[in-house]
Design an enzyme around this catalytic site. Structure first.
Site, mmCIF file in Angstrom:
data_model
loop_
_atom_site.group_PDB
_atom_site.id
_atom_site.type_symbol
_atom_site.label_atom_id
_atom_site.label_comp_id
_atom_site.label_asym_id
_atom_site.label_seq_id
_atom_site.Cartn_x
_atom_site.Cartn_y
_atom_site.Cartn_z
ATOM 1 C CD GLU A 57 12.793 0.378 10.512
ATOM 2 O OE1 GLU A 57 12.662 1.645 11.639
ATOM 3 O OE2 GLU A 57 13.452 -0.662 10.386
ATOM 4 N N GLY A 71 -4.408 1.908 4.137
ATOM 5 C CA GLY A 71 -3.653 1.185 4.985
ATOM 6 C C GLY A 71 -4.421 0.149 6.521
ATOM 7 C CB CYS A 130 13.093 8.340 9.557
ATOM 8 S SG CYS A 130 13.718 7.236 8.796
ATOM 9 C CD GLU A 172 9.565 12.727 11.898
ATOM 10 O OE1 GLU A 172 8.604 11.984 12.669
ATOM 11 O OE2 GLU A 172 10.529 11.798 11.578
ATOM 12 C CE LYS A 182 -2.016 2.736 1.911
ATOM 13 N NZ LYS A 182 -1.664 4.429 1.511
HETATM 14 P P1 NAD Z 1 2.781 8.949 7.452
HETATM 15 O O1 NAD Z 1 2.604 7.846 9.125
HETATM 16 O O2 NAD Z 1 1.578 10.195 7.536
HETATM 17 O O3 NAD Z 1 1.913 7.733 6.425
HETATM 18 C C1 NAD Z 1 2.849 6.943 6.418
HETATM 19 C C2 NAD Z 1 2.191 5.027 5.319
HETATM 20 O O4 NAD Z 1 1.170 5.300 6.238
HETATM 21 C C3 NAD Z 1 0.550 5.988 4.406
HETATM 22 O O5 NAD Z 1 0.785 5.119 3.237
HETATM 23 C C4 NAD Z 1 -0.535 6.401 4.655
HETATM 24 O O6 NAD Z 1 -1.427 6.358 3.999
HETATM 25 C C5 NAD Z 1 -0.511 5.124 6.071
HETATM 26 N N1 NAD Z 1 -1.165 5.550 7.419
HETATM 27 C C6 NAD Z 1 -2.060 6.168 7.107
HETATM 28 N N2 NAD Z 1 -2.661 6.084 8.660
HETATM 29 C C7 NAD Z 1 -3.340 5.108 8.505
HETATM 30 C C8 NAD Z 1 -3.618 4.188 9.472
HETATM 31 N N3 NAD Z 1 -4.187 4.104 10.205
HETATM 32 N N4 NAD Z 1 -2.941 2.940 9.528
HETATM 33 C C9 NAD Z 1 -2.004 2.241 8.696
HETATM 34 N N5 NAD Z 1 -1.575 2.713 7.472
HETATM 35 C C10 NAD Z 1 -2.251 3.943 7.411
HETATM 36 O O7 NAD Z 1 3.935 9.497 7.283
HETATM 37 P P2 NAD Z 1 4.579 10.674 5.908
HETATM 38 O O8 NAD Z 1 4.127 11.372 6.603
HETATM 39 O O9 NAD Z 1 3.994 8.845 4.763
HETATM 40 O O10 NAD Z 1 5.662 9.633 6.314
HETATM 41 C C11 NAD Z 1 6.755 10.659 7.383
HETATM 42 C C12 NAD Z 1 6.641 9.591 8.265
HETATM 43 O O11 NAD Z 1 7.265 8.983 8.436
HETATM 44 C C13 NAD Z 1 8.016 10.155 9.465
HETATM 45 O O12 NAD Z 1 7.576 10.345 10.450
HETATM 46 C C14 NAD Z 1 9.243 9.593 9.253
HETATM 47 O O13 NAD Z 1 10.214 9.687 10.172
HETATM 48 C C15 NAD Z 1 8.993 8.256 8.695
HETATM 49 N N6 NAD Z 1 9.896 7.893 8.023
HETATM 50 C C16 NAD Z 1 10.122 6.492 9.314
HETATM 51 C C17 NAD Z 1 11.279 5.417 8.263
HETATM 52 C C18 NAD Z 1 12.445 4.581 9.170
HETATM 53 O O14 NAD Z 1 12.647 4.247 8.371
HETATM 54 N N7 NAD Z 1 11.986 5.118 10.921
HETATM 55 C C19 NAD Z 1 11.875 5.296 7.234
HETATM 56 C C20 NAD Z 1 10.907 6.422 6.267
HETATM 57 C C21 NAD Z 1 9.704 7.661 7.540
#
Ligand code: NAD
Length: 493
Positions: free
Chosen positions: A264, A226, A298, A397, A188
């Protein structure tokens, strides 16, 4: 050129479900936007809950009724085939990533494309040589002469949920080990980068022998799809990368069916400059790191901990370095700092800049939009000073090119400040003395640490977080094993 044109002409407004490229059931689409030009690149399929249901059914069927989970040779062959196909499409895929994610071109030759593609080969090699059955030897438990074995088996159906900031890195770092271990996958994609996923889906469907149902790719503007993966009882493992706030929801939602979760999450990593370090070199590196991809990583170090006596020297060095890292068009090979992904993300970063002022901080440089870029979601590289580690901009963050400089009073104090965070993803230490640098590195409660500029990133290196930065490890042999179950078998000796 807007990027990835050959693939776009082929059509990226489709889902991959059970081996077929199909539109969303209601025909709906949504736009994917170039964050540099603010132009619509094109449309992606806007999947419904029924599409997600079909994708999960297909993955379940492929896992339960085909030889995929047990046929290691097939898996190794098709993973190498996928790697080769993605290499062959490199020019257009890199262009597409720069257009859709705003990823600076130089990063597409590394973690934004080439590196995760190459890592598919690494994980195929790992699976080929892996000890799927380990002899634990003989013993006589309760007087019964017994031979014991440990089998490694796939977990089942993996729901992979990914963010937009490094779309290929994260999509492929989930697909590769999950498939190598024998799982089937529903991927997804993030709503801001649907094409990164649908382009891989198209290549899987048209250029590889990956059997139908083994990989399903779902794009949608709706986050609820998701969440559907977290609650559906047919999904065995949710592999999630995204924010800590969403990670908490995934873990809570997965608890009803007690499925495995692999998370992650976010970070607020510290860059420790010890008092014997070459401050200018260290601070130049810190500035570069926070500007690469406009701070949308991240594990980027976003708190700069400087020795109190050398604080001004460090601030001057960062300001000088940031002057050479002005935001630019990510298509330019010299650009380090591209745009933020969306107007929404720019609003969020600007909200934190306002908060920094409200909390009593000031900007040693930056602090707003660049004057020379009217179009595109750009923010200037920014250094915040005058605040302590308790400030919200030092604790939360931001996900923009914003560094917060904080003074420390020695090595132990620097480690204490670094660890004063709900996160524990990464860290960086600079010192002229290896022993001091290593002592600080050991003190950090984080999943990765860079010592004196070393780069920990690599397909064979486990990556993940302590504390609220995650559960489990991605990449490396440890990451591969996240996608396996362990079965102990005993027979008479
Ligand atoms: P997000 O948490 O808003 O979304 C991530 C994904 O989750 C998207 O595909 C979104 O559609 C989905 N999603 C949203 N609500 C959901 C739910 N309730 N259940 C399941 N899925 C859901 O994050 P973002 O804004 O897309 O990305 C940025 C964030 O990702 C930052 O906090 C960053 O630190 C983190 N990140 C972490 C890593 C790591 O490896 N630790 C790597 C890259 C990004």
């Amino acid at each position: 050129m807007s990027g990835g044109e050959e693939l776009q002409r082929a059509g990226l407004d489709v889902l991959l479900i059970d081996g077929k490229l199909v539109p969303a059931t209601d025909g709906a689409t949504f736009a994917t936007v170039d964050p540099t030009t603010e132009e619509v690149l094109g449309m992606a399929a806007d999947a419904t809950a029924a599409d997600m249901d079909a994708a999960i059914s297909a993955a379940r069927r492929a896992f339960d009724t085909t030889a995929w989970p047990t046929d290691v040779a097939l898996r190794v062959r098709v993973l190498r085939q996928l790697r080769d196909a993605l290499v062959a499409h490199g020019i257009e895929m890199r262009a597409l990533t720069t257009a859709e994610a705003g990823a600076p071109t130089f990063l597409t030759h590394g973690p934004q494309y080439d590196a995760p593609v190459s890592d598919l080969g690494w994980v195929a090699d790992l699976a080929e040589g892996y000890e799927w059955r380990t002899d634990l030897g003989e013993a006589t438990p309760m007087g019964v002469a017994t031979r014991r074995w440990l089998l490694r088996e796939p977990v089942g159906v993996v729901g992979a949920v990914t963010p937009w900031n490094f779309p290929h890195q994260i999509n492929l770092a989930k697909l590769g080990p999950a498939l190598a271990a024998g799982n089937t996958v529903v991927l997804k994609a993030a709503p801001d980068t649907p094409w990164a996923a649908s382009a891989v889906g198209r290549i899987i469907a048209t250029e590889t022998d990956i059997p139908p149902g083994v990989v399903n790719v779902v794009t949608s503007s709706d986050h609820a799809l998701g969440a559907q993966l977290s609650t559906d009882p047919r999904v065995d493992l949710v592999s999630f990368t995204g924010s800590t706030a969403t990670g908490r929801k995934v873990m809570a939602a997965a608890s009803d069916t007690l499925k495995k979760v692999f998370l992650e999450l976010g970070g607020k990593s510290a860059f420790l400059v010890l008092d014997d370090a070459e401050v200018a070199a260290a601070c130049g590196f810190a500035a570069f790191t926070v500007c690469a991809h406009a701070g949308q990583g991240c594990a980027i170090t976003t708190r700069l901990l400087l020795p109190r006596a050398r604080f001004d020297e460090g601030v001057d060095a960062v300001v000088a370095a940031m002057a050479g890292l002005a935001p630019g068009d990510p298509r330019d090979p010299g650009t380090i700092c591209g745009p933020l992904i969306s107007a929404r993300q720019r609003d969020r970063v600007e909200g934190y800049l306002q908060l920094a002022s409200d909390e009593g901080g000031s900007f040693a440089c930056g602090g707003g939009r660049p004057a020379d870029r009217e179009t595109g979601y750009f923010v200037q590289p920014t250094l915040v000073v005058g605040l302590g580690n308790e400030a919200r901009v030092a604790q939360e963050e931001i996900f923009g090119p914003v560094l917060v400089a904080i003074p420390h009073d020695g090595d132990a104090d620097a480690v204490r400040i670094a660890n004063d965070s709900i996160f524990g993803l990464s860290g960086s230490v600079f010192s002229a003395d290896d022993e001091r640098a290593w002592a600080a590195a050991r003190g950090l409660r984080t999943g990765t640490v860079s010592v004196n500029g070393g780069i920990w990133y690599g397909g064979d290196v486990p990556f993940g977080g302590y504390k609220q930065s995650g559960v489990g490890r991605e990449m490396g042999a440890l990451g591969f094993e996240e996608y396996t179950e362990a079965k102990s078998v005993a027979e008479p000796a």
